[in-house]
Scaffold this active site. Structure first.
Site, PDB file in Angstrom:
ATOM      1  N   CYS A  95       0.798  -1.234   0.000  1.00 32.00           N
ATOM      2  CA  CYS A  95       0.000   0.000   0.000  1.00 32.00           C
ATOM      3  C   CYS A  95       0.835   1.291   0.000  1.00 32.00           C
ATOM      4  CB  CYS A  95      -0.981  -0.060   1.167  1.00 32.00           C
ATOM      5  SG  CYS A  95      -2.389   1.023   0.943  1.00 32.00           S
ATOM      6  N   HIS A 196      -3.645  -5.730   2.572  1.00 32.81           N
ATOM      7  CA  HIS A 196      -3.264  -5.884   3.975  1.00 32.81           C
ATOM      8  C   HIS A 196      -3.891  -7.191   4.469  1.00 32.81           C
ATOM      9  CE1 HIS A 196      -2.116  -1.597   4.300  1.00 32.81           C
ATOM     10  NE2 HIS A 196      -3.201  -1.327   3.621  1.00 32.81           N
TER      11      HIS A 196
HETATM   12  N1  GLN Z   1      -2.304   6.819   2.593  1.00 32.64           N
HETATM   13  C1  GLN Z   1      -2.433   6.049   1.404  1.00 32.64           C
HETATM   14  C2  GLN Z   1      -3.822   6.094   0.810  1.00 32.64           C
HETATM   15  O1  GLN Z   1      -4.775   6.394   1.484  1.00 32.64           O
HETATM   16  C3  GLN Z   1      -1.992   4.623   1.661  1.00 32.64           C
HETATM   17  C4  GLN Z   1      -2.904   3.911   2.622  1.00 32.64           C
HETATM   18  C5  GLN Z   1      -2.401   2.573   3.058  1.00 32.64           C
HETATM   19  O2  GLN Z   1      -1.180   2.309   3.115  1.00 32.64           O
HETATM   20  N2  GLN Z   1      -3.342   1.719   3.469  1.00 32.64           N
HETATM   21  O3  GLN Z   1      -3.979   5.804  -0.348  1.00 32.64           O
END
Ligand code: GLN
Length: 246
Positions: A95, A196
């Site tokens: 992510c 995740h």
């Molecule tokens: N902050 C980033 C987004 O919202 C990544 C989020 C994350 O790592 N879950 O896209």
């Protein structure tokens, strides 16, 4: 058999939804096979490591704020990470970590967080914070040579574009952009994904792909991994597949 060396970057900042668990899973699967696995940690202002001495570099996911906090430090590591990747070190990125290896991540306020630019994609979050891709996701990947259904959980505002070689095809959920067909980015020595969960907990083939890659990357005669009993992992995955892919 060789010792696998892993560098876990920014574990104290980028660790959403148990992302650090991915490291526990890799260590466990190595231990069950008698494979030595050493993990070092790197975070903001740690001494600059020799990135090329690692078989695998891992970065988890994080909220926009954490991405901003680590951004300047990550840019200092650019040359080292790029050299290691070109030299065959595996990059495993979740992510926020995935986004920051591209050209940039533009957050909901329109601020650009510069990425390392190792890959051509870039990510833009919608200006409305309500528009996020949230929920369970199923992706089919062929990285192991046969199709594998990978189950996880996604929560990102960022819409990742210009991905040339996605990690997989979305069977359920959103993927790189809202309702997109493709998820993540991959190369032989890269898995970058929005999943995740932690991602590896229900997807043992993906852990083993990386472990096997690490063991064999400098070996003259490649070795196959001894199979483990994955009954529990597969049962968990099958519950989710049954629920999501009706
Ligand atoms: N902050 C980033 C987004 O919202 C990544 C989020 C994350 O790592 N879950 O896209």
């Amino acid at each position: 058999m060789k010792t696998i060396k892993i560098l876990h970057m920014y574990a104290d900042m980028l660790d959403l939804y148990g992302d650090s668990g991915n490291m526990e899973i890799i260590k466990y699967r190595c231990k069950m096979r008698g494979i030595e696995c050493e993990t070092d940690k790197y975070s903001v202002d740690s001494p600059m490591p020799d990135f090329s001495s690692y078989d695998l570099i891992y970065i988890g996911g994080g909220a926009d704020l954490e991405q901003q906090h680590i951004s300047a430090d990550l840019l200092k590591c650019k040359d080292g990470i790029e050299k290691a990747y070109k030299n065959g070190t595996f990059l495993f990125l979740i992510c926020g970590g995935y986004q920051l290896m591209g050209k940039y991540y533009r957050d909901a306020d329109g601020n650009d967080i510069k990425g390392l630019g190792l890959f051509d994609y870039y990510t833009v979050a919608p200006t409305s914070r309500r528009k996020r891709c949230i929920g369970n996701i199923v992706v089919e990947t062929e990285i192991t040579g046969t199709p594998v259904k990978v189950v996880g959980f996604e929560n990102h505002g960022g819409q990742t574009q210009e991905v040339k070689t996605p990690f997989g095809k979305v069977l359920y959920g959103n993927g790189n952009c809202s309702k997109s067909e493709a998820e993540g980015y991959t190369e032989k020595n890269v898995i970058a994904t929005y999943l995740h969960g932690p991602m590896l907990s229900k997807n043992p083939e993906i852990s083993d792909y990386m472990i096997e890659y690490c063991i064999n990357r400098e070996a003259e005669t490649p070795e196959k991994l001894k199979p483990l009993n994955d009954k529990l992992e597969n049962e968990c995955r099958n519950v989710m597949l049954g629920r999501l892919l009706k």
